[in-house]
Design a protein around this motif. Structure first.
Motif, PDB file in Angstrom:
ATOM      1  N   ASN A   2       0.831  -1.086  -0.178  1.00 16.66           N
ATOM      2  CA  ASN A   2      -0.092  -0.171  -0.013  1.00 16.66           C
ATOM      3  C   ASN A   2       0.878   1.405  -0.008  1.00 16.66           C
ATOM      4  OD1 ASN A   2      -2.047  -1.568   0.076  1.00 16.66           O
ATOM      5  ND2 ASN A   2      -2.548  -1.327   2.326  1.00 16.66           N
ATOM      6  N   GLY A   3       0.520   2.257  -0.854  1.00 20.11           N
ATOM      7  CA  GLY A   3       0.903   3.469  -0.682  1.00 20.11           C
ATOM      8  C   GLY A   3       0.464   4.606   0.341  1.00 20.11           C
ATOM      9  N   THR A  31      -3.798   4.347  -0.853  1.00 19.67           N
ATOM     10  CA  THR A  31      -3.507   3.957  -2.276  1.00 19.67           C
ATOM     11  C   THR A  31      -2.549   3.099  -2.660  1.00 19.67           C
ATOM     12  OG1 THR A  31      -2.050   5.625  -2.150  1.00 19.67           O
ATOM     13  CG2 THR A  31      -4.435   6.304  -2.327  1.00 19.67           C
ATOM     14  N   ASP A  32      -2.632   2.534  -3.826  1.00 18.91           N
ATOM     15  CA  ASP A  32      -1.618   1.462  -4.185  1.00 18.91           C
ATOM     16  C   ASP A  32      -1.153   1.663  -5.566  1.00 18.91           C
ATOM     17  OD1 ASP A  32      -3.693   0.601  -5.849  1.00 18.91           O
ATOM     18  OD2 ASP A  32      -4.088  -1.305  -4.852  1.00 18.91           O
ATOM     19  N   SER A  35      -5.439   0.684  -7.940  1.00 16.29           N
ATOM     20  CA  SER A  35      -6.984   0.500  -7.630  1.00 16.29           C
ATOM     21  C   SER A  35      -7.529   1.793  -8.042  1.00 16.29           C
ATOM     22  CB  SER A  35      -7.178   0.122  -6.118  1.00 16.29           C
ATOM     23  OG  SER A  35      -6.651  -1.169  -5.909  1.00 16.29           O
TER      24      SER A  35
END
Length: 243
Positions: A2-3, A31-32, A35
């Motif tokens: 994951n970001g 966020t990744d 997605s």
């Protein structure tokens, strides 16, 4: 992996779907870089059937937008009355909304409903095949990609459920034209036409009848007519101002 996390602010109408949201209606999500925003919103609990505009840093974006760290996201509720593509407007209700189905049919609204549970995949496929708006309180069903269109029914009381649907979609009302049992269209019928369905008291007391073209069920102004008429009048008064 994951970001960065972003804050997603939900409109007040949508906050019931997001129990983890702060009192301000904001929830944090990771966020990744892959997605979409639509996927992220649904992962937080909100079916896209209930979502209107998606705003990122104040600009409108599609559900396919891929969010990035540092963006400010706002999720608005669907506008009312909601415009549904195609015509005529037709509905499909799941097994838990039988009373609502009968009341919509009473008002002449084309409403498909099965008293047995067909299962989510079959309901979604039927919605797509017949271009019907799926109405349900099942969030999982409303997240199925096959749906043609859908709407969450927020209230648990049939009276308020009916108001919700009429306010949101504004279907054309044509009371007393559909069979409340099977959704078929009604036609005038003589007493002789429906004699096999009448008991002695009914046969002596009533002379005006209708019959369903599909299932053959007979209708007349019986003991419950005043209650049904009150439902019809309330709906017409509130949602058919052109009268």
């Amino acid at each position: 992996m994951n970001g960065p996390e972003i804050d997603v602010e939900f409109a007040p109408e949508l906050r019931l779907f997001v129990p983890r949201a702060r009192p301000t209606g904001t929830a944090r999500a990771a966020t990744d870089g892959v997605s979409t925003l639509g996927h992220l919103v649904e992962s937080l609990g909100v079916p896209l059937t209930e979502v209107g505009d998606l705003l990122v840093d104040g600009r409108r974006v599609p559900p396919g937008h891929v969010p990035a760290g540092g963006e400010s996201v706002r999720v608005r509720a669907v506008e009312r009355p909601q415009q549904v593509p195609g015509a005529p407007l037709r509905f499909l209700l799941d097994v838990h909304l039988g009373t609502l189905a009968r009341r919509l049919r009473l008002l002449g609204v084309d409403t498909a409903y099965e008293s047995t549970d067909l299962g989510d995949p079959a309901l979604a496929a039927l919605s797509a095949a017949e271009k019907r708006v799926m109405l349900s309180r099942d969030r999982g069903l409303l997240r199925r990609r096959e749906l043609w269109a859908g709407g969450y029914v927020y209230d648990t009381r049939p009276e308020e459920q009916l108001r919700e649907v009429l306010d949101r979609f504004r279907p054309r009302l044509r009371p007393w034209t559909r069979c409340t049992a099977c959704n078929g269209l009604l036609e005038e019928a003589s007493k002789e036409d429906v004699a096999d369905q009448l008991k002695g008291g009914t046969q002596r007391s009533y002379d005006v009848f209708a019959r369903c073209r599909a299932c053959g069920r007979a209708y007349w102004k019986g003991a419950h007519h005043e209650q049904l008429e009150a439902i019809v009048e309330r709906a017409l008064t509130e949602f058919a101002p052109e009268r």
